[in-house]
Design a protein around this motif. Structure first.
Motif, PDB file in Angstrom:
ATOM      1  N   SER A 429       0.828  -1.033  -0.190  1.00 41.46           N
ATOM      2  CA  SER A 429      -0.021  -0.074   0.065  1.00 41.46           C
ATOM      3  C   SER A 429       1.003   1.194  -0.033  1.00 41.46           C
ATOM      4  O   SER A 429       0.429   2.230  -0.830  1.00 41.46           O
ATOM      5  CB  SER A 429      -0.902  -0.072   1.320  1.00 41.46           C
ATOM      6  N   VAL A 430       1.888   1.296   0.689  1.00 41.33           N
ATOM      7  CA  VAL A 430       2.620   2.567   0.947  1.00 41.33           C
ATOM      8  C   VAL A 430       3.473   2.806  -0.288  1.00 41.33           C
ATOM      9  O   VAL A 430       3.398   3.753  -0.960  1.00 41.33           O
ATOM     10  CB  VAL A 430       3.675   2.497   2.190  1.00 41.33           C
ATOM     11  N   GLU A 431       4.156   1.599  -1.025  1.00 38.60           N
ATOM     12  CA  GLU A 431       4.655   1.579  -2.147  1.00 38.60           C
ATOM     13  C   GLU A 431       3.945   2.239  -3.291  1.00 38.60           C
ATOM     14  O   GLU A 431       4.280   2.930  -4.358  1.00 38.60           O
ATOM     15  CB  GLU A 431       5.321   0.385  -2.433  1.00 38.60           C
ATOM     16  N   ALA A 432       2.645   1.689  -3.298  1.00 36.38           N
ATOM     17  CA  ALA A 432       1.674   2.182  -4.305  1.00 36.38           C
ATOM     18  C   ALA A 432       1.345   3.463  -4.449  1.00 36.38           C
ATOM     19  O   ALA A 432       1.240   4.199  -5.420  1.00 36.38           O
ATOM     20  CB  ALA A 432       0.569   1.158  -4.328  1.00 36.38           C
ATOM     21  N   TYR A 433       1.178   3.965  -3.049  1.00 28.71           N
ATOM     22  CA  TYR A 433       0.761   5.312  -3.056  1.00 28.71           C
ATOM     23  C   TYR A 433       1.892   6.352  -3.474  1.00 28.71           C
ATOM     24  O   TYR A 433       1.600   7.216  -4.156  1.00 28.71           O
ATOM     25  CB  TYR A 433       0.076   5.529  -1.554  1.00 28.71           C
ATOM     26  N   PHE A 434       3.135   5.758  -3.021  1.00 28.40           N
ATOM     27  CA  PHE A 434       4.420   6.655  -3.486  1.00 28.40           C
ATOM     28  C   PHE A 434       4.245   6.564  -4.855  1.00 28.40           C
ATOM     29  O   PHE A 434       4.459   7.770  -5.575  1.00 28.40           O
ATOM     30  CB  PHE A 434       5.601   6.144  -2.609  1.00 28.40           C
ATOM     31  N   HIS A 435       4.114   5.471  -5.504  1.00 26.46           N
ATOM     32  CA  HIS A 435       4.326   5.532  -6.932  1.00 26.46           C
ATOM     33  C   HIS A 435       2.965   6.338  -7.584  1.00 26.46           C
ATOM     34  O   HIS A 435       3.356   7.027  -8.670  1.00 26.46           O
ATOM     35  CB  HIS A 435       4.015   3.975  -7.390  1.00 26.46           C
ATOM     36  N   GLU A 436       1.797   6.198  -7.129  1.00 26.43           N
ATOM     37  CA  GLU A 436       0.781   7.020  -7.454  1.00 26.43           C
ATOM     38  C   GLU A 436       1.071   8.560  -7.659  1.00 26.43           C
ATOM     39  O   GLU A 436       0.656   9.278  -8.575  1.00 26.43           O
ATOM     40  CB  GLU A 436      -0.483   6.775  -6.755  1.00 26.43           C
ATOM     41  N   VAL A 437       1.843   9.166  -6.615  1.00 24.40           N
ATOM     42  CA  VAL A 437       1.923  10.596  -6.557  1.00 24.40           C
ATOM     43  C   VAL A 437       3.317  10.907  -7.253  1.00 24.40           C
ATOM     44  O   VAL A 437       3.509  12.223  -6.950  1.00 24.40           O
ATOM     45  CB  VAL A 437       1.823  10.994  -4.798  1.00 24.40           C
ATOM     46  N   HIS A 469       7.500   7.706   7.534  1.00 19.21           N
ATOM     47  CA  HIS A 469       6.231   8.365   8.106  1.00 19.21           C
ATOM     48  C   HIS A 469       5.215   7.216   8.146  1.00 19.21           C
ATOM     49  O   HIS A 469       4.583   7.121   9.465  1.00 19.21           O
ATOM     50  CB  HIS A 469       5.585   9.399   7.131  1.00 19.21           C
ATOM     51  N   ALA A 470       5.289   6.407   7.470  1.00 22.65           N
ATOM     52  CA  ALA A 470       4.471   5.139   7.566  1.00 22.65           C
ATOM     53  C   ALA A 470       4.469   4.220   8.814  1.00 22.65           C
ATOM     54  O   ALA A 470       3.415   4.075   9.186  1.00 22.65           O
ATOM     55  CB  ALA A 470       4.369   4.477   6.213  1.00 22.65           C
ATOM     56  N   ALA A 471       5.738   4.300   9.032  1.00 23.17           N
ATOM     57  CA  ALA A 471       6.232   3.262  10.401  1.00 23.17           C
ATOM     58  C   ALA A 471       5.843   4.067  11.373  1.00 23.17           C
ATOM     59  O   ALA A 471       5.720   3.447  12.723  1.00 23.17           O
ATOM     60  CB  ALA A 471       7.736   3.351  10.246  1.00 23.17           C
ATOM     61  N   THR A 475      -1.562   3.147  12.218  1.00 24.65           N
ATOM     62  CA  THR A 475      -3.223   2.981  11.747  1.00 24.65           C
ATOM     63  C   THR A 475      -2.749   1.923  10.580  1.00 24.65           C
ATOM     64  O   THR A 475      -1.908   2.005   9.707  1.00 24.65           O
ATOM     65  CB  THR A 475      -3.692   4.203  11.238  1.00 24.65           C
ATOM     66  N   GLU A 476      -3.905   0.970  10.544  1.00 27.17           N
ATOM     67  CA  GLU A 476      -4.007   0.355   9.384  1.00 27.17           C
ATOM     68  C   GLU A 476      -5.043   0.467   8.629  1.00 27.17           C
ATOM     69  O   GLU A 476      -5.143  -0.285   7.505  1.00 27.17           O
ATOM     70  CB  GLU A 476      -3.976  -1.292   9.912  1.00 27.17           C
ATOM     71  N   ASP A 477      -5.722   1.514   8.784  1.00 24.49           N
ATOM     72  CA  ASP A 477      -7.112   1.884   7.931  1.00 24.49           C
ATOM     73  C   ASP A 477      -6.264   2.386   6.594  1.00 24.49           C
ATOM     74  O   ASP A 477      -5.305   3.342   6.639  1.00 24.49           O
ATOM     75  CB  ASP A 477      -7.770   2.954   8.649  1.00 24.49           C
ATOM     76  N   PRO A 478      -6.620   1.974   5.481  1.00 22.63           N
ATOM     77  CA  PRO A 478      -6.015   2.545   4.286  1.00 22.63           C
ATOM     78  C   PRO A 478      -6.307   3.789   4.010  1.00 22.63           C
ATOM     79  O   PRO A 478      -5.192   4.736   3.364  1.00 22.63           O
ATOM     80  CB  PRO A 478      -6.707   1.657   3.287  1.00 22.63           C
ATOM     81  N   LEU A 479      -7.264   4.397   4.227  1.00 22.49           N
ATOM     82  CA  LEU A 479      -7.473   5.850   4.061  1.00 22.49           C
ATOM     83  C   LEU A 479      -6.725   6.715   5.166  1.00 22.49           C
ATOM     84  O   LEU A 479      -6.168   7.644   4.587  1.00 22.49           O
ATOM     85  CB  LEU A 479      -9.090   6.285   4.047  1.00 22.49           C
ATOM     86  N   ALA A 480      -6.840   6.429   6.322  1.00 25.87           N
ATOM     87  CA  ALA A 480      -6.125   7.174   7.308  1.00 25.87           C
ATOM     88  C   ALA A 480      -4.548   7.040   6.690  1.00 25.87           C
ATOM     89  O   ALA A 480      -3.981   8.198   7.137  1.00 25.87           O
ATOM     90  CB  ALA A 480      -6.414   6.491   8.667  1.00 25.87           C
ATOM     91  N   LEU A 481      -4.016   6.044   6.468  1.00 25.51           N
ATOM     92  CA  LEU A 481      -2.712   5.843   6.271  1.00 25.51           C
ATOM     93  C   LEU A 481      -2.303   6.858   5.138  1.00 25.51           C
ATOM     94  O   LEU A 481      -1.060   7.585   5.456  1.00 25.51           O
ATOM     95  CB  LEU A 481      -2.167   4.530   5.892  1.00 25.51           C
ATOM     96  N   ILE A 482      -3.170   6.872   4.113  1.00 28.44           N
ATOM     97  CA  ILE A 482      -2.458   7.939   3.025  1.00 28.44           C
ATOM     98  C   ILE A 482      -2.992   9.243   3.403  1.00 28.44           C
ATOM     99  O   ILE A 482      -2.106  10.141   2.837  1.00 28.44           O
ATOM    100  CB  ILE A 482      -3.043   7.698   1.567  1.00 28.44           C
ATOM    101  N   GLN A 483      -3.899   9.440   4.276  1.00 27.61           N
ATOM    102  CA  GLN A 483      -4.004  11.105   4.698  1.00 27.61           C
ATOM    103  C   GLN A 483      -2.964  11.335   5.671  1.00 27.61           C
ATOM    104  O   GLN A 483      -2.461  12.442   5.631  1.00 27.61           O
ATOM    105  CB  GLN A 483      -5.536  11.006   5.571  1.00 27.61           C
ATOM    106  N   TYR A 484      -2.500  10.354   6.291  1.00 27.42           N
ATOM    107  CA  TYR A 484      -1.423  10.662   7.353  1.00 27.42           C
ATOM    108  C   TYR A 484      -0.134  11.051   6.351  1.00 27.42           C
ATOM    109  O   TYR A 484       0.729  12.003   6.999  1.00 27.42           O
ATOM    110  CB  TYR A 484      -1.100   9.476   8.076  1.00 27.42           C
TER     111      TYR A 484
END
Length: 648
Positions: A429-437, A469-471, A475-484
């Protein structure tokens, strides 16, 4: 709102060079044209440029306590300063001004480093306590106001609101940090705490730094973080009512000023909600301003006018032509670091318009991060559900192969542009969001960078920023994680940087009620399905604003604040982009693969690919090298450069 700067001798009491200090202060004239003062004592020099907003008559800085043992320079606004002043007076403190700056001085005397926990607002400040032999710096929780610093070899600590003040000192090394270059081409900005210059750092949001003279310099300490608990049990109607109350309070606090006040009104949900709230709290019509574009694909002015008409605001609109690209080199000087968000162009123009009529403007920045408004959030959540359907042992090799084989097809209908989807599904999830932005994704940066730069990077990847930052997100909530992740990176490094520099270039103070830290803390307790429900982002916010705004504003497709880069680079900027990207300045760094640079230019200009964001990042990097590193700029304050260029 101001510009602050200074020099502190961390080892002893060496004399501070007054000429250098004055030059540092003058470099930020645009941040505070009303007044400018410096203060010096052995081992310390402080500079301040003032934009008078509160306590215009007596709020001058540097400001002292009663016996002049504590002195401060401060940039920002403390919105709860009046209640803090009352509390501090009951503790025996005597005030000689009515300013929020003096509140910080006495708060330091009473509560020491924990004074920052009592402050509600946007701030960056530095103070010296002679009795404690302590130099203290702090930055607000969301990083609305900037703070840069650099430790020189002789033990002198330079600090300032903008990097240009550190560069003006003359003693800071201008060598670039290769890791910052990697981060910039991934994200379009250099994220905190790194700076583009190796010797400099940014003080991260929610951090403080306390230095006792003669003792080892510690690392900055975090005093605040945003925790997504998502544990509040609340119904939709109750949440809407409480949100309206909290928004009213946040806006009301930010309407305190002794100078003309107004708001940006783009026609989007966030700025419209702020204007509607201001109108409900004010007996006078609200001053609003909008930028219209002559290209219908980018023009939201009709929706802004709809809100202005409903609340009978004093509304001003100026049209920006779709070929408004005269500011490229000025932006490089303005931001001091390479900065690749092209919406800096219209942001600069709307600040320019607002300053003709007001000194303080409220904005809707922070709404997407707090309420879940970005389209990429919904895309990411959909991908996360797909990722969960397959074990990583199957998903990663399968979609990794498809991502490598599938062509990049910007020209194709969206349903056929599967390359990014495959690449995202192959990652966590973290790698994918970084890739997306990312602007230039990992494979592109590998092709862009030369062997020499790769050797300097030593395998470093900007993904480390997100992973770090993810560390801490807890939170394990997928939306909360990327908001953070966005609160820690994009909101600070992109949005707040853009607005601070663009507004202060025009001596305009911008306040962000949707970034009130107590509001964000409350939102972080709410379940994620109140923020995104189905395909509707900002679900709670829109429902709460239904009594105040028309559905045509609340539920229309999001447009953003963009400029037509792709067309520019195939048309009026065709030769300019070739000259910048394929020219001698980028080549002189030895950091880039010239064949890949040529591919980016040729493929974009032929229409085969849309590389506009990548080319813009390269253009802004090249301009930064010329304007800042090579010193092509005049050395005058930004506003003087603008006047000389007849851009206003």
């Amino acid at each position: 709102m101001c510009g602050i700067t200074g020099v502190f001798d961390t080892r002893g009491q060496s004399l501070i060079d007054e000429v250098s200090l004055q030059r540092m202060n003058d470099s930020q004239w645009h941040r505070g044209p009303d007044e400018g003062e410096i203060y010096m004592e052995p081992g310390l020099g402080l500079g301040h440029r003032r934009l008078s907003i509160i306590d215009v008559a007596t709020g001058q800085q540097p400001l002292f306590n009663e016996d002049r043992s504590v002195v401060i320079v401060f940039n920002g606004e403390i919105y709860n300063y009046q209640s803090l002043m009352t509390e501090l007076q009951t503790l025996g403190h005597v005030f000689r001004t009515k300013s929020d700056t003096e509140v910080i001085v006495h708060a330091w005397e009473s509560w020491g480093e924990d004074c920052v926990l009592r402050l509600r607002g946007m701030f960056a400040f530095a103070l010296w306590d002679r009795n404690r032999q302590t130099f203290f710096m702090a930055r607000d929780r969301l990083g609305v106001k900037p703070m840069h610093y650099a430790l020189l070899g002789d033990g002198q600590l330079l600090f300032g609101s903008e990097l240009k003040s550190l560069l003006a000192h003359g003693g800071m090394d201008r060598s670039l940090d290769p890791l910052a270059v990697e981060e910039y081409f991934a994200l379009g900005y250099v994220p905190e705490p790194r700076c583009i210059f190796s010797q400099a750092r940014k003080l991260s949001p929610g951090h403080r730094l306390s230095i006792r003279r003669g003792q080892p310099i510690p690392e900055p300490e975090e005093y605040w973080d945003l925790r997504f608990t998502l544990d509040r049990k609340i119904g939709l109607d109750e949440a809407c009512a409480e949100l309206r109350e909290r928004l009213d309070e946040s806006v009301r606090l930010r309407m305190i000023a002794e100078v003309p006040l107004g708001a940006f009104l783009s026609g989007g949900v966030d700025s419209s909600a702020v204007v509607a709230t201001m109108a409900g709290l004010s007996d006078e019509p609200v001053n609003t301003c909008s930028i219209a574009f002559d290209d219908p694909a980018f023009n939201e002015s009709a929706f802004a006018q709809m809100v202005a008409d409903r609340y009978k605001t004093n509304h001003r609109v100026e049209t920006v032509r779709s070929d408004d690209f005269d500011l490229i080199d000025l932006l490089a000087r303005l931001y001091d670091e390479p900065y690749a968000d092209s919406s800096a162009l219209p942001t600069y123009r709307v600040c320019q318009l607002a300053r003709k009529h007001v000194t303080v403007a409220l904005s809707g920045d922070g709404g997407d991060e707090g309420f879940g408004g970005y389209r990429r959030y919904r895309t990411h959540l959909a991908e996360d559900r797909r990722r969960a359907a397959l074990p990583a042992s199957v998903r990663e090799p399968l979609f990794g192969l498809l991502g490598r084989l599938y062509p990049k097809a910007d020209w194709a209908p969206r349903v056929l542009r599967a390359k990014s989807t495959f690449e995202g599904l192959a990652r966590n999830s973290v790698e994918a969001y970084f890739h997306e932005v990312s602007i230039l994704r990992g494979g592109m940066r590998q092709r862009l960078f030369s062997p020499a730069l790769k050797a300097q990077l030593g395998g470093y990847d900007a993904l480390n920023v997100f992973q770090g930052h993810a560390a801490k997100a807890d939170t394990e909530d997928p939306l909360a994680l990327i908001q953070y992740l966005d609160v820690k990176t994009y909101l600070v490094g992109d949005i707040n940087t853009k607005v601070d520099r663009a507004s202060m270039a025009h001596s305009l103070e911008v306040r962000e009620p949707l970034m009130d830290h107590s509001l964000l803390e409350w939102l972080a307790t709410l379940p994620s399905d109140l923020k995104i429900r189905g395909q509707e982002g900002k679900y709670l916010f829109k429902k709460a604003m239904e009594p105040r705004l028309p559905d045509d504003v609340l539920y229309r497709p999001k447009m953003g604040f963009a400029v037509p880069l792709a067309r520019w680079f195939r048309g009026p900027l065709r030769q300019r982009v070739r000259d910048a990207v394929l020219g001698p300045r980028l080549a002189a760094t030895g950091w880039f693969n010239h064949d890949y640079l040529r591919h980016l230019v040729d493929a974009h200009q032929s229409g085969a690919q849309d590389y506009s964001a990548s080319l813009w990042s390269l253009m802004m990097f090249e301009s930064f090298l010329r304007q800042v590193v090579d010193g092509e700029s005049t050395g005058l304050p930004v506003s003087a450069v603008e006047e000389a260029a007849s851009l206003s």
